[in-house]
Structure formats: structure tokens, C-alpha cells
Scaffold this motif. Structure first.
Motif, PDB file in Angstrom:
ATOM      1  N   PRO A 237       0.827  -1.204   0.000  1.00  0.00           N
ATOM      2  CA  PRO A 237       0.000   0.000   0.000  1.00  0.00           C
ATOM      3  C   PRO A 237       0.860   1.252   0.000  1.00  0.00           C
ATOM      4  N   SER A 238       2.097   1.141   0.507  1.00  0.00           N
ATOM      5  CA  SER A 238       2.903   2.361   0.612  1.00  0.00           C
ATOM      6  C   SER A 238       3.923   2.507  -0.505  1.00  0.00           C
ATOM      7  N   ALA A 239       4.369   1.391  -1.105  1.00  0.00           N
ATOM      8  CA  ALA A 239       5.477   1.519  -2.059  1.00  0.00           C
ATOM      9  C   ALA A 239       5.339   0.543  -3.224  1.00  0.00           C
ATOM     10  N   THR A 240       6.119   0.794  -4.275  1.00  0.00           N
ATOM     11  CA  THR A 240       6.153  -0.116  -5.412  1.00  0.00           C
ATOM     12  C   THR A 240       7.606  -0.488  -5.668  1.00  0.00           C
ATOM     13  N   ALA A 241       7.856  -1.811  -5.791  1.00  0.00           N
ATOM     14  CA  ALA A 241       9.213  -2.244  -6.126  1.00  0.00           C
ATOM     15  C   ALA A 241       9.324  -2.346  -7.644  1.00  0.00           C
ATOM     16  N   THR A 242      10.567  -2.417  -8.149  1.00  0.00           N
ATOM     17  CA  THR A 242      10.766  -2.493  -9.585  1.00  0.00           C
ATOM     18  C   THR A 242      11.269  -3.878  -9.963  1.00  0.00           C
ATOM     19  N   MET A 243      10.692  -4.426 -11.015  1.00  0.00           N
ATOM     20  CA  MET A 243      11.169  -5.720 -11.505  1.00  0.00           C
ATOM     21  C   MET A 243      12.222  -5.463 -12.575  1.00  0.00           C
ATOM     22  N   SER A 244      13.334  -6.225 -12.493  1.00  0.00           N
ATOM     23  CA  SER A 244      14.376  -6.026 -13.506  1.00  0.00           C
ATOM     24  C   SER A 244      14.908  -7.390 -13.952  1.00  0.00           C
ATOM     25  N   VAL A 245      15.530  -7.408 -15.122  1.00  0.00           N
ATOM     26  CA  VAL A 245      16.106  -8.648 -15.658  1.00  0.00           C
ATOM     27  C   VAL A 245      17.610  -8.535 -15.546  1.00  0.00           C
ATOM     28  N   ALA A 246      18.212  -9.514 -14.853  1.00  0.00           N
ATOM     29  CA  ALA A 246      19.669  -9.515 -14.715  1.00  0.00           C
ATOM     30  C   ALA A 246      20.252 -10.527 -15.688  1.00  0.00           C
ATOM     31  N   HIS A 247      21.310 -10.133 -16.335  1.00  0.00           N
ATOM     32  CA  HIS A 247      21.921 -10.953 -17.368  1.00  0.00           C
ATOM     33  C   HIS A 247      23.315 -11.330 -16.914  1.00  0.00           C
ATOM     34  N   ASP A 248      23.584 -12.616 -16.798  1.00  0.00           N
ATOM     35  CA  ASP A 248      24.911 -13.054 -16.379  1.00  0.00           C
ATOM     36  C   ASP A 248      25.717 -13.430 -17.616  1.00  0.00           C
ATOM     37  N   PRO A 249      26.710 -12.618 -17.950  1.00  0.00           N
ATOM     38  CA  PRO A 249      27.419 -12.877 -19.204  1.00  0.00           C
ATOM     39  C   PRO A 249      28.294 -14.132 -19.173  1.00  0.00           C
ATOM     40  N   THR A 250      28.648 -14.614 -17.969  1.00  0.00           N
ATOM     41  CA  THR A 250      29.547 -15.777 -17.924  1.00  0.00           C
ATOM     42  C   THR A 250      28.894 -17.011 -18.525  1.00  0.00           C
ATOM     43  N   ASP A 251      27.653 -17.304 -18.094  1.00  0.00           N
ATOM     44  CA  ASP A 251      27.003 -18.481 -18.669  1.00  0.00           C
ATOM     45  C   ASP A 251      25.773 -18.091 -19.470  1.00  0.00           C
ATOM     46  N   ASP A 252      25.659 -16.807 -19.780  1.00  0.00           N
ATOM     47  CA  ASP A 252      24.597 -16.347 -20.656  1.00  0.00           C
ATOM     48  C   ASP A 252      23.227 -16.639 -20.073  1.00  0.00           C
ATOM     49  N   SER A 253      23.146 -16.675 -18.724  1.00  0.00           N
ATOM     50  CA  SER A 253      21.848 -16.990 -18.127  1.00  0.00           C
ATOM     51  C   SER A 253      21.167 -15.699 -17.672  1.00  0.00           C
ATOM     52  N   VAL A 254      19.840 -15.755 -17.564  1.00  0.00           N
ATOM     53  CA  VAL A 254      19.112 -14.578 -17.114  1.00  0.00           C
ATOM     54  C   VAL A 254      18.402 -14.895 -15.811  1.00  0.00           C
ATOM     55  N   SER A 255      18.211 -13.892 -14.985  1.00  0.00           N
ATOM     56  CA  SER A 255      17.399 -14.078 -13.792  1.00  0.00           C
ATOM     57  C   SER A 255      16.564 -12.820 -13.585  1.00  0.00           C
ATOM     58  N   PRO A 282      18.879 -24.159 -22.700  1.00  0.00           N
ATOM     59  CA  PRO A 282      20.189 -24.730 -22.356  1.00  0.00           C
ATOM     60  C   PRO A 282      20.224 -26.243 -22.565  1.00  0.00           C
ATOM     61  N   LYS A 283      19.108 -26.923 -22.245  1.00  0.00           N
ATOM     62  CA  LYS A 283      19.091 -28.375 -22.420  1.00  0.00           C
ATOM     63  C   LYS A 283      19.199 -28.709 -23.904  1.00  0.00           C
ATOM     64  N   LEU A 284      18.455 -27.970 -24.718  1.00  0.00           N
ATOM     65  CA  LEU A 284      18.502 -28.195 -26.159  1.00  0.00           C
ATOM     66  C   LEU A 284      19.915 -27.939 -26.680  1.00  0.00           C
ATOM     67  N   ALA A 285      20.496 -26.809 -26.267  1.00  0.00           N
ATOM     68  CA  ALA A 285      21.862 -26.486 -26.697  1.00  0.00           C
ATOM     69  C   ALA A 285      22.810 -27.574 -26.224  1.00  0.00           C
ATOM     70  N   GLY A 286      22.591 -28.044 -24.982  1.00  0.00           N
ATOM     71  CA  GLY A 286      23.429 -29.113 -24.439  1.00  0.00           C
ATOM     72  C   GLY A 286      23.278 -30.397 -25.236  1.00  0.00           C
ATOM     73  N   ASP A 287      22.032 -30.732 -25.580  1.00  0.00           N
ATOM     74  CA  ASP A 287      21.784 -31.943 -26.364  1.00  0.00           C
ATOM     75  C   ASP A 287      22.469 -31.860 -27.720  1.00  0.00           C
ATOM     76  N   VAL A 288      22.328 -30.714 -28.366  1.00  0.00           N
ATOM     77  CA  VAL A 288      22.930 -30.549 -29.689  1.00  0.00           C
ATOM     78  C   VAL A 288      24.453 -30.584 -29.572  1.00  0.00           C
ATOM     79  N   ASP A 289      24.970 -29.960 -28.518  1.00  0.00           N
ATOM     80  CA  ASP A 289      26.418 -29.995 -28.301  1.00  0.00           C
ATOM     81  C   ASP A 289      26.903 -31.418 -28.035  1.00  0.00           C
ATOM     82  N   ALA A 290      26.150 -32.140 -27.192  1.00  0.00           N
ATOM     83  CA  ALA A 290      26.551 -33.511 -26.872  1.00  0.00           C
ATOM     84  C   ALA A 290      26.526 -34.365 -28.133  1.00  0.00           C
TER      85      ALA A 290
END
Lengths: 777, 477
Positions: A237-255, A282-290
């Protein structure tokens, strides 16, 4: 009474008016999304006690109420989340399905099939330049398609990430809208009754928010709403938080983060995209890589032990570098198994065949690899030690192997054509062989010889051996050859497997030496005074056939008595395996025609030329048998004589040397122009069932990858339709409760119109009565 | 639950009804346009996976069929060449038998020899034939002529330069078809059984085994004659023209006026003054000649022994002297890789002994040997020649047998390949049908579906138009 009459009339008018306005409001908002039908709650006014009578006070409007089911609305929100998730997953999966080109003529599966077909065509004419080129090109086209697939999957990951960004922005917009509405509702309801329309708007915003993320909404007693996403407060009721997307360049993952803290979002479009980005892609990429990795390994394993069209190699450069791991600037001290090679190596052997281009004679050498012990330096030394071969590491750590001019090398599974290179089996040298070692020597033991310059003695010292009590033939030969008198007497010592052989350098019947004796003689099984003579006739053994065994081994040949081939009755060549177990007897005495091929074991055949064999002089012959020329799996790890370069789907490529010169495709095992047997091995390897792929073959695996995406997409589509139906029915239910039926409203309109008219009439009557009273006064 | 329909609810249900039917129509149209039931894997993942598997099997089958086709070409090419080779050997046999006829003149035989030589050349052509630029009979060594000529001691020999590996193609998951025949199996297979001597000189096999392939010539040279002659007899020309080797008995009967060497024909002593009195040739039963000078013959009887010294050679240049007591004389010739053990005890006369390593003479060398002997290059008398020609018959028949066995093998494989082609063709058709069943749209069904969806759509449209147009307002006046 009169005042009361007026009161009742006015309230009736006002009430009817309010109801009419509400009907108008309903009719006006009949098609407004999220609108809930409103109605005016009326009741009879509090009666008044006049005398003994409890007089009714007319009607009063209490409140304007929404037709609204909070539980249903909650379920609708959940349903929106579920649907949003399926919608986002489905559309991503649809793109993947297109990328995989499952049923298409240009999909990877079809190109793999074409590659097999072109290999198969080449096997019918292994030296055909056009077929060679088309085999290499088809493999390259396939590799290119796999690269493209890997790239597409990667860029799809980026697309998903940017979709997530857009989603997060929309979530933030909706969150601030809810926040604003929260304030308005609290303010409005603090002063008056329910803020119906504001609430409708807030619910509508919440529902849209639900289609993006799965939310939990809690309303407090003042009418403010808290919205939680993945357990974290998005709107309070008093405040609004902000949603953001974090990008990890090491493993190209997002959170996903809310107010800087990571949150787990499962539902809604964002949930769907997240699960795509985090698990499915990632699983698909992993499967194709494997898949690509296994293809590279299996095809290379077969290819690396083959021979190019122009025969054994002059020089080869490895594809993968050996890397200094401990950072001391020196690669040599690294264990071969831990020097950063991309594929595992195993305990085993590497067979190197060195071919003399003039004579065509092949000598087979073996390098033992112990993953726990063999260092890069050991391996390089072992390669360097092979006659006519040199090996270096360049600055990057890639291995280069080179043969002297006039020689070539390969790693094929071949039989030594002329195994008796030193002539220790019926050869022309005066030759004395021992039994198989190790030999129990003691420090100071001697061997005494009479050579061409007289009697001399060679003594053995403990320092010359790892363990003098179990001296190996190699060690003894090294000591003897290092002795200058021994060499000066025209003698040379060699090791034939575990046996020691002492020979004259020269050949012919005039060559002779005597083993005079010495304390070490007994250890080699030699008797004192043994005279050894050379011969003019050489009983050269010839090996032919093809070894069918799968394990590496050796055959050791020894005659049973002294005798002449094809002549002496009862002359037998006994054949032993590398461990000294007797395998068979070959009758080479009277009745044997010199030159006739005799079956030994496992497809190996031997023919003996005319000559004399001596059991007394310890004639011995050792033939190396290669079942698996790279049981250490070293070649694919080093990338030596590769077919495919690269390590995964994005780097898979046909080795540049092959593309530039398809003759380098190692289709054969022998180097013969029409030999396609290695090509058939490559096909077998590429089509065989692989433990690393759960017993599937490569092409089956590729089809599985395609099929899995298809199944996933179908499941998602089916679920989407089912959830859509559920949503439709929930919405229908909501409509039933909250929707505006214009006919119903029109009926009510008529009713209220009449009520209004009645009230007006009542007022007129009251007014007339009042006037009459006033006239009286 | 109360049922309270609203206009919005009706509209949205109408909307989803329209969408659903339209989607059905689009899907059916797509199927009709492409003829495929499964356009994307997700249309029917189970079916698609199966269809893909059938497709892979079909790809394999096509691959195997292509291999079979090229394999059958090679096998058929091999078979026709082997058939002709067989005919050549049969024809040679006829010529050989003709040549053994004693009534034929040397010139007649020379003509036969020419024919055999031509047949030999044709046989070599066949054995070295190429298909698509690849030698057919070289095993996997397809880039060089498998049968190459080399000259050893003035005699051209053919050796196999190919290898023993057969070419193979894959014709099934774990089955392979051998598509070529390494030529040595047909033309130079070895069935060793030891050395045999034609018997001209009396040289015999020694006690030790011999080593060699094909045939070799053993040269027995006369190195001079020694004799203690009486009755005024002398050796003509110092014995230089004699061909007798070893010790022979010479009996001159002064009473009967005859002379006889061993058991040779008893000849009349030439009268003094006759033309050949100074160089009268006496021959023993084996044809060994002794040249006697009767010029100073006293007319007395004489009997004694005459000895011809001898040496042996394998190459005609380096000779080893013998003393006729060796039972196992070892002769080694590095150039031809021959080790020969000779029993010299019975050597009687000078000459070129043909030593055949039985079972090792290849078809070309056999024909060459036959041609040489028909041309009588060693200048033999008819008996010796006939014996040699007879010996060749064995080698010729053995070589013919090898060609026939090889032809049988090739023929069997060609038949197998034909059967396999048929079987794979059927299998391919079945797989194709199976895949088509899964993957292809059944046009009838799809058309039916399409018209059904269309009808439903129209129905929905009509009813909703009717329903939506009604409102209470129509009746409120």
C-alpha cells in the motif's frame, strides 16, 4: 404526518433516481472490460412511533454494490498466469521447431543422412576425386547446418531475454497503476462507501499482471492491495518495487529481480520465457552440443587410425593444444591425461606404423600410455625415440609429428609385413637368443664371448638396471651395446619382446661367435662354450592376412629343435602369445613347402622361406598384433589426423586440410587406392549405438532431439487449449455474475421509471392534501 | 448455480466458436495444399518420430542399393573377364594337345606357339583390365596394373603386384558385399607341391626342400671329358663337343665292329676313310653324346669308362662344379629367390633342365612356358619336348581350375547381390508405403473434414447473427 409524507415521497424519488442512474451506468459500461454490474441496495426506512402505531418511513438507498465473486476473480488470475506461461513457451517452442527443420529436406537429420550416403558412395570407388570431394563437402554442409542450429539457439536465447525485458517493463507499469489505484481506493473508501469502479480497474490491472507473472494479491482492511511475486512484495500500500532482468554474461543466463533481490517466477508469460531460457534452451543447446561432440569423437576415432589416399603421412599437426596447467611455463611436466585435452584418454597404447616408402616395409611401434603416470614429455620422448620420426610442440602447445624423407607414418591397424627386421629367426647373422625375461642377474655377473677379435667379457652392475634381479631384455641390450669391446667384436644386442638376442653385425656362413660362458649365462638359459654360426640362406618369415582380434597382442615364434624348413622331420615352430602361453604348433618340417602360408590364429598367416632354424641358438620372432591401434584414445583427444575439428555444435567443422585436399580423407587402412575399409569403419562408428548417448546412435539421437521438441510443443499446445477452455468457462461464469444483461437492465429501467412516477404521484397527493389543509387554515 | 446469460458472454462464446472452426479449415487447407498430414513434428510427434525413423531406414536402403548397383557392375565386369580367361585356357589346352602330336613339324609347332603367345597377351590384357579407370583384379590396389612383367635371366615373368584385400561395400547394417576379386586368386594362386624336373639331364630333387615360384632353368654344363682310351681311340676335338656328364662305360667290340656307350644304340664303327671317322658321335640311351676319333683305331676290342666333368647353374652365368656324389647340392639364386637342392648322382648329360615348382606357375607364365616349348627354345628332341609339354598340361589344368573356382565365387556373389537388390527394393517400397501412411494426408478424409468444418462455421455464423440481432429494445415502444 405531512412532513413524514413529504419525506417518504422525496426518498422514494431519490431512490428511484439513484437506481435509474445505476441502470444507466450499467448500460453504459455493458462492454467495458472488467466492469462489474452494480446495483443499489434499498431498504425500508426506520419506522417512527406515532402514538400506538409504528409508522413506516418509506424507502432508503443504502449502498451501491458490485455483483462480484472474489474467489472466482482469484481463480481467473491464476488461470491467466497458467495461460500466459503456456503461450510464451509455445511460441518459443514453435520457433525452435522451425529451426530444427524436423521434416524438412534441409534439416540437420536429412543432411546427416546425405553425408552417410556420400560416404557410402565413396566406399564404392575410394580413389574417385569427385566422390571424395562430395563426401567432404556433404560433411561440411552438415557441419555448417549444425553450426547454424547452434547459432540460432543462441540467438533465440537472446530474443527470449529481450522479451523478458519487455515483460518486466509491462509488469512495472501495471504495478505502478495498481499502486495509484490503491491510494485512490483507500482515500475514497475512507470517506464514503465502496469505490466500485476503482476496484474494477484494479482487478483488471491485476488480471493483466497475472498474465505476465504469477501473483498473490492480499487486500488489507482499508482496501489497499499488496501484490506478491514469487514471495517478494511488488506492490505494497505504501510503495512499489521495480522488476528487472539480470543478465549473467559468464554463462549467458538470465534471472529476474525485484528490488535487487532474485525472485523465482513460475507462471505467466515471464515464467514461461524464464523456463525456456533457463532449462529448455540450455538443455537443447546441451543436447545438440553432446550430439556434435559425440559425432566428432566417434568419427575422428575411426578416421584418425586411417590412411590417406597417397599413403602414410609425412607430417601431421594436432588440432588441440596441450596446455601448461601448473603455470610453470613448461608443458612437458604435465600428465598427458591432465594437459587440457578436450577428450578423455585412457590407459592403453598408441600404435605407430613407420613405413619405408622405398621397400614398403612397415615397422610397428607401440607407445604405452598410463593416465596416472605418462607425462607430455614422456610421450614426446617416446615419439622422438621411434626411428625416422620426430615430434615437437609448437608455442601454442599443439603437437606436430613428422617423418624423415623417404618414410611415412600412420596409426592404422596393420600387420607388420616384415616382422623379423633384425634377422633373429633363421636369419643370416650368427644369432643367439634367450628365453623371455626378466632375467635374475646379480651385480658383477658377466657374459664372456669369443668374437672376431678374441675373448672378452661384459660385466653387469646394479646401477644399469631398475632392478638387477629382474633385468629386462631392453636393459641388458643397452648395457651390452654400450660396451665398446662388444661393439668392436662386431656384435650387437637387441630385445625381441622379452627375449635378449646377441648377433653378429655381418651376415653369411662365415659369421660366428662363441658364448664362452660367464656367471650371467645361466640366467639367459645359455650354456658355456656355445658356438653360434651365421648362414647364407635366410629363412625370412612373411606375415599376411588380417588380424581379426580386437585386443592388442603379440605372437612369439620359436622352433622346437634345430632343423631345416621343409626338410627336417618333426621341425615345428611353436607360437606363443605375449604372455608366453602356447597358441599353436606350425608344422614346418618335412612335407612343408617353403613359402606356403600357414594359418596361425585370428586370421594371421605366416609363410617361411627355406632356411635353417635353431632352438639351440634361441631363434625367436615376435609379431606385434594390433587390435585397436589407439586403445589409449589419444588421437581424437590430440586431434591428430582428424576428420572433424571443433568440440561442440557451434565449432563443428571438417578439418581444413581435408576441405582443401579431399585426398587427405583417410578412407583406407592400407593406403591402397581402392581400400575403403576405414570409410566403412567411420560409417559403422557414426551409426553404431553409443553408451554416451544412452545406447542410441547419432542419427537416432538427432531424431530424438527433433522429436522431443515436437512432443513438448504438442503437449504445450494441448495444455494451452485445455487451459483456454478453462479460462473461457471461468470468464463465462464471471459474466454470469458480474456481466450486464441489457435486457435485464431495460426491464429494471421500466420498473424504476414506474416507481419514480408513483413516487411523484404520491408527492402530488401529499402536496394536494397539504394545500387543502392550508386552505382550511 | 443460477444461469444469467449476458450479451458479452454470448459474444465471446461466438468468437471462440468461429476461431475454432476457422483454425480447422486452415489446417485442412494446409494439408490439402502440401499433401502431408504431418507438416511439423508437433502435428503428431509420435507419428513424426516414426516417419523420421522410416525415413532413415529408407535412406539406408537407398544407400545400400546404390552400393549394390556399383558392386554388381564390378562383379559382372569381373565375371565376363573371367569367363573369357577360362575360354583362353581351354583354347590353349587344345593347342598344347595339338603340339604333342609327333607328326607335327617344328614350323607347325612354332605357329602354335605364336597362337599361344597371342592368347597369353589377351589373358594379360584381361587380368590387367580397368573399369572406370580402376584395375579390376588388383585387390584394393586399383591404381596400378596388378600383373606386371619383370625379366629374370632373360625370361619375362609375370608377378602379382596387387594385394590380397578384396574391396567391399556396405549392403546392410552389418553386411558387406565383396565386390572385387584379388587377381592372384584367379590367375596366380599357389598350390605348392615341390619342384619337379623334366628329366633331361638326370638331375633329381635333393633331400632338402626347395624354394621358388613358377619355373626355373637348371643349366648342366659339360666342362670336359676325361677318359683312358685304348685301341688307338682318341677324343674328338679334345672332348669339347661332348655332352655326356658323369661316368659312362664305353664298349668297342673289335670282332663285331661295333661301339656302344652305356645302353645306347650299338653303332657300327665307321670304316677308315669315311667322312665322320675323325668325329664319330656315340650316344647313350639318354642322348648324352661322346665324340670319338676313330682315325687311329687299331681294330682291337676295348672297354673302359669315360667321364664328363660338369657344373650346374641357375642363371647360366655362375656355375657350381659337381662331383656326381652330392645328394643335396644347394643352389641359390637371389634374383629369382630360388633355393634348389639337387641330387647330382644321376646327372648324365649336358642340357637345360626345366625345373617347375609344381602348383606355383601362374597362368601367364604357364602360357609363356608352353609357347616357349612349342617354339622349342631349348632345342630339345621330340621325346624330351613331349615330356615337357605333358608336364605343362598339369599346370594349365590347375590354372583353369583356379579361374573356374574364382568365376564361381564371383557368380555366386553377383547372384547374391541381385537377390539382395530385389529384397532391398521391396523393403524400400514397404518403408516408403509405411512412411507415406504416416506422413501423407489422406485427401478424402481431409476434404471431408474441411467440408464439415465449413458447414459448422456457416451454422455458427447464421445462428449467432440471428441471436445477436434480437434485443428487448425491438419490442419497447
Amino acid at each position: 404526518m405531512s412532513l413524514l409524507g413529504f419525506d417518504i415521497g422525496v426518498r422514494a424519488l431519490l431512490t428511484a433516481q439513484s437506481r435509474l442512474e445505476t441502470i444507466g451506468h450499467n448500460l453504459a459500461n455493458a462492454t467495458t472490460p472488467g466492469y462489474s454490474r452494480q446495483s443499489v441496495l434499498v431498504s425500508a426506512s426506520t419506522p417512527q412511533t406515532i402514538g400506538a402505531l409504528l409508522q413506516g418511513g418509506g424507502v432508503q438507498a443504502d449502498a451501491i454494490q458490485r455483483a462480484f465473486d472474489a474467489v472466482l476473480n482469484g481463480r481467473l488470475s491464476q488461470q491467466m498466469s497458467a495461460l500466459g506461461r503456456l503461450d510464451a513457451s509455445g511460441s518459443t517452442l514453435m520457433q525452435i521447431e522451425t529451426l530444427l527443420g524436423g521434416m524438412s529436406e534441409t534439416g540437420p537429420a536429412k543432411l546427416l543422412e546425405k553425408m552417410f550416403a556420400s560416404f557410402s558412395a565413396l566406399a564404392t570407388a575410394a580413389d574417385d576425386g569427385v566422390l571424395r570431394s562430395s563426401a567432404v563437402q556433404s560433411a561440411s554442409a552438415f557441419a555448417g547446418r549444425v553450426n547454424q542450429l547452434a547459432g540460432d539457439v543462441q540467438s533465440l536465447k537472446h530474443t527470449v531475454a529481450s522479451q523478458l525485458e519487455i515483460g518486466a517493463r509491462r509488469v512495472n507499469e501495471l504495478a505502478s497503476r495498481i499502486s495509484v489505484l490503491n491510494r485512490e481506493i483507500v482515500n475514497a473508501e475512507a470517506s464514503s462507501s465502496a469505490a466500485n469502479d476503482l476496484r474494477d480497474q484494479r482487478e483488471q490491472a491485476l488480471r493483466e499482471l497475472s498474465s505476465h507473472v504469477d501473483v498473490r494479491a492480499i487486500e488489507d482492511e482499508r482496501g489497499g492491495m499488496r501484490v506478491l511475486v514469487g514471495g517478494r512484495m511488488l506492490v505494497s500500500p505504501s510503495a512499489t518495487a521495480t522488476m528487472s532482468v539480470a543478465h549473467d554474461p559468464t554463462d549467458d543466463s538470465v534471472s529476474l529481480r525485484i528490488g535487487g533481490e532474485e525472485v523465482e517466477v513460475l507462471g505467466g508469460q515471464i515464467g514461461g520465457l524464464l523456463s525456456m531460457s533457463r532449462s529448455f534452451l540450455p538443455k537443447l543447446a546441451g543436447d545438440v552440443d553432446a550430439f556434435a561432440r559425440n559425432l566428432i569423437y566417434e568419427v575422428n576415432r575411426a578416421h584418425s587410425t586411417g590412411v590417406a589416399l597417397d599413403g602414410p603421412f609425412q607430417a601431421l599437426r594436432a588440432s588441440h593444444a596441450l596446455v601448461d596447467q601448473d603455470g610453470d611455463g613448461n608443458v612437458d611436466d604435465e600428465l598427458l591425461a591432465g594437459a587440457g585435452l578436450p577428450f578423455e584418454i585412457e590407459d592403453g597404447e598408441l600404435v605407430v606404423n613407420v613405413t619405408d616408402r622405398d621397400s614398403g616395409d612397415i615397422e610397428t611401434h607401440r607407445i604405452a600410455i598410463d593416465t596416472q603416470r605418462t607425462t607430455v614429455g614422456d610421450f614426446l620422448d617416446a615419439l622422438e625415440a621411434l626411428p625416422h620420426l620426430s615430434a615437437q610442440l609448437d608455442a601454442r602447445g599443439t603437437l606436430r609429428v613428422q617423418a624423415d624423407a623417404g618414410f611415412g607414418f600412420d596409426f592404422a591397424k596393420r600387420l607388420e609385413s616384415a616382422p623379423d627386421s633384425i634377422g633373429s629367426f633363421g636369419g643370416g647373422h650368427a644369432s643367439l637368443g634367450s628365453g623371455d625375461g626378466p632375467f635374475a642377474l646379480a651385480a658383477g655377473d658377466t657374459l664372456d664371448f669369443v668374437g672376431n677379435s678374441g675373448t672378452f667379457s661384459v660385466a653387469f652392475q646394479a646401477g644399469d638396471f631398475t632392478n638387477i634381479g629382474a633385468a629386462t631384455a631392453d636393459e641388458v641390450a643397452r648395457v651390452l651395446n654400450a660396451d665398446s669391446t662388444f661393439a668392436a667384436n662386431g656384435l650387437v644386442a637387441s630385445a625381441v619382446g622379452g627375449a635378449l638376442v646377441v648377433q653378429t653385425v655381418g651376415v653369411g656362413a662365415t659369421q660366428s661367435f662363441t658364448l664362452q660362458g660367464g656367471t650371467a649365462a645361466g640366467a639367459f638359459g645359455w650354456s658355456a662354450g656355445q658356438v653360434v654360426n651365421g648362414s647364407d640362406v635366410v629363412a625370412t618369415p612373411t606375415i599376411s592376412g588380417a588380424y581379426t582380434g580386437s585386443a592388442n597382442g603379440a605372437l612369439v615364434f620359436r622352433p622346437n629343435i634345430d632343423g631345416t624348413i621343409g626338410t627336417t622331420a618333426g621341425l615345428v615352430v611353436e607360437v606363443f602369445d605375449a604372455n608366453g602361453n602356447k597358441l599353436t604348433d606350425l608344422q614346418v618340417g618335412a612335407g612343408y613347402q617353403p613359402g606356403d602360408e600357414l594359418e596361425v590364429v585370428d586370421g594371421v598367416k605366416v609363410a617361411f622361406a627355406f632356411g635353417h632354424l635353431s632352438a639351440t641358438d634361441g631363434d625367436v620372432l615376435r609379431v606385434e598384433l594390433t587390435g585397436d591401434s589407439d586403445s589409449a584414445r589419444l588421437l581424437p583427444a590430440l586431434g591428430l589426423n582428424n576428420f572433424f575439428d571443433g568440440l561442440d555444435a557451434s565449432t563443428l567443422a571438417v578439418r581444413g586440410t581435408l576441405l582443401a585436399d579431399p585426398d587427405q580423407l583417410a578412407a583406407s587402412v592400407t593406403g591402397a587406392s581402392g581400400d575403403a575399409s576405414n570409410l566403412l569403419r567411420m560409417l559403422e562408428a557414426a551409426q553404431g549405438e553409443l553408451a554416451a548417448l544412452d545406447g542410441n546412435s547419432l542419427d537416432e539421437r538427432l531424431a530424438q532431439i527433433v522429436g522431443d521438441v515436437g512432443f513438448e510443443l504438442q503437449t504445450t499446445n494441448d495444455a494451452y487449449q485445455a487451459e483456454q477452455l478453462a479460462l473461457d468457462s471461468l470468464e463465462a461464469r464471471r459474466e454470469q455474475i458480474s456481466g450486464v444483461n441489457t435486457d435485464e437492465e431495460l426491464v429494471a429501467l421500466l420498473e424504476q421509471q414506474q416507481a419514480y412516477a408513483a413516487a411523484a404521484q404520491f408527492l402530488r397527493v401529499v402536496s394536494e392534501i397539504t394545500n387543502e389543509l392550508l386552505d382550511i387554515v | 448455480m443460477n444461469i444469467r446469460p449476458t450479451q458479452t458472454a454470448a459474444l465471446s462464446s461466438l468468437q471462440s466458436g468461429l476461431f475454432m472452426n476457422l483454425a480447422k479449415i486452415v489446417r485442412a487447407q494446409e494439408q490439402l495444399a502440401t499433401g502431408k498430414r504431418i507438416l511439423r513434428v508437433s502435428d503428431d510427434p509420435g507419428g513424426a518420430t516414426l516417419a523420421l525413423a522410416y525415413g532413415r531406414r529408407l535412406g539406408d536402403t537407398e544407400r545400400f542399393l546404390a552400393s549394390l548397383q556399383s558392386g554388381r557392375n564390378l562383379l559382372d565386369s569381373s565375371a565376363t573377364r573371367l569367363e573369357e580367361s577360362g575360354e583362353i585356357l581351354v583354347r590353349t589346352r587344345e593347342l598344347l594337345l595339338q603340339g604333342m602330336n609327333g607328326t607335327l613339324s617344328n614350323a607347325d609347332r612354332a605357329t602354335l606357339a605364336q597362337s599361344v603367345e597371342q592368347l597369353r597377351e589377351r589373358l594379360l590384357e584381361l587380368a590387367n583390365d580397368q573399369v572406370d579407370g580402376r584395375y579390376l583384379f588388383g585387390g584394393t590396389a586399383t591404381d596400378g596394373a596388378p600383373f606386371s612383367a619383370s625379366t629374370i635371366h632373360g625370361v619375362e615373368r609375370i608377378t602379382y603386384a596387387g594385394n590380397a584385400d578384396a574391396q567391399r561395400v556396405q549392403v546392410g547394417d552389418d553386411s558387406y558385399l565383396q565386390t572385387t576379386l584379388p587377381g592372384f586368386e584367379a590367375f596366380s594362386a599357389l598350390q605348392r607341391s615341390g619342384a619337379s624336373y623334366a628329366g633331361l639331364t638326370g638331375a633329381r630333387a635333393g633331400t632338402s626342400a626347395d624354394q621358388g615360384t613358377g619355373f626355373t632353368r637348371l643349366y648342366a654344363r659339360h666342362d670336359g671329358t676325361s677318359a683312358a682310351l685304348g685301341a688307338g681311340l682318341a677324343l674328338a676335338n679334345g672332348g669339347a663337343d661332348d655332352t655326356l656328364l658323369g661316368t659312362h662305360s664305353l664298349v668297342v667290340d673289335g670282332v663285331a665292329g661295333t661301339v656302344q656307350l652305356d645302353n645306347g644304340t650299338t653303332l657300327s664303327i665307321p670304316p677308315a676313310g669315311s667322312a665322320n671317322v675323325a668325329d664319330f658321335v656315340v650316344t647313350d640311351e639318354n642322348g648324352a653324346e661322346l665324340h670319338l676319333d676313330f682315325s687311329a683305331y687299331t681294330g682291337a676290342s676295348f672297354s673302359g669308362s669315360v667321364t664328363g666333368a660338369a657344373s650346374l647353374s641357375l642363371d647360366g652365368t655362375s656355375y657350381t662344379a659337381i662331383n656326381f656324389s652330392e645328394t643335396d647340392l644347394e643352389l641359390v639364386d637371389g634374383a629369382s629367390d630360388v633355393v634348389l637342392h639337387v641330387d647330382t648322382q644321376a646327372i648324365r648329360r649336358e642340357g637345360t633342365e626345366l625345373v617347375v615348382f609344381d602348383g606355383t606357375v601362374n597362368a601367364f607364365d604357364t602360357l609363356r612356358g608352353i609357347a616357349d616349348d612349342l617354339a622349342n627354345v631349348d632345342a630339345l628332341d621330340f621325346d624330351a619336348l613331349s615330356e615337357r609339354l605333358n608336364a605343362w598340361l598339369g599346370e594349365l589344368d590347375r590354372n583353369h581350375e583356379n579361374v573356374l573356382v574364382s568365376l564361381g565365387g564371383v557368380g555366386a556373389r553377383a547372384q547374391h547381390a541381385a537377390n539382395l537388390t530385389e529384397a532391398l527394393g521391396e523393403q524400400g517400397a514397404q518403408l516408403d508405403a509405411l512412411r507415406s501412411n504416416l506422413e501423407d494426408a489422406d485427401l478424402g478424409t481431409v476434404a471431408l473434414e474441411l467440408s464439415r468444418a465449413q458447414t459448422t462455421l456457416e451454422l455458427v455464423q447464421a445462428t449467432s447473427a440471428r441471436l445477436l440481432s434480437t434485443s428487448l429494445l425491438d419490442y419497447l415502444r
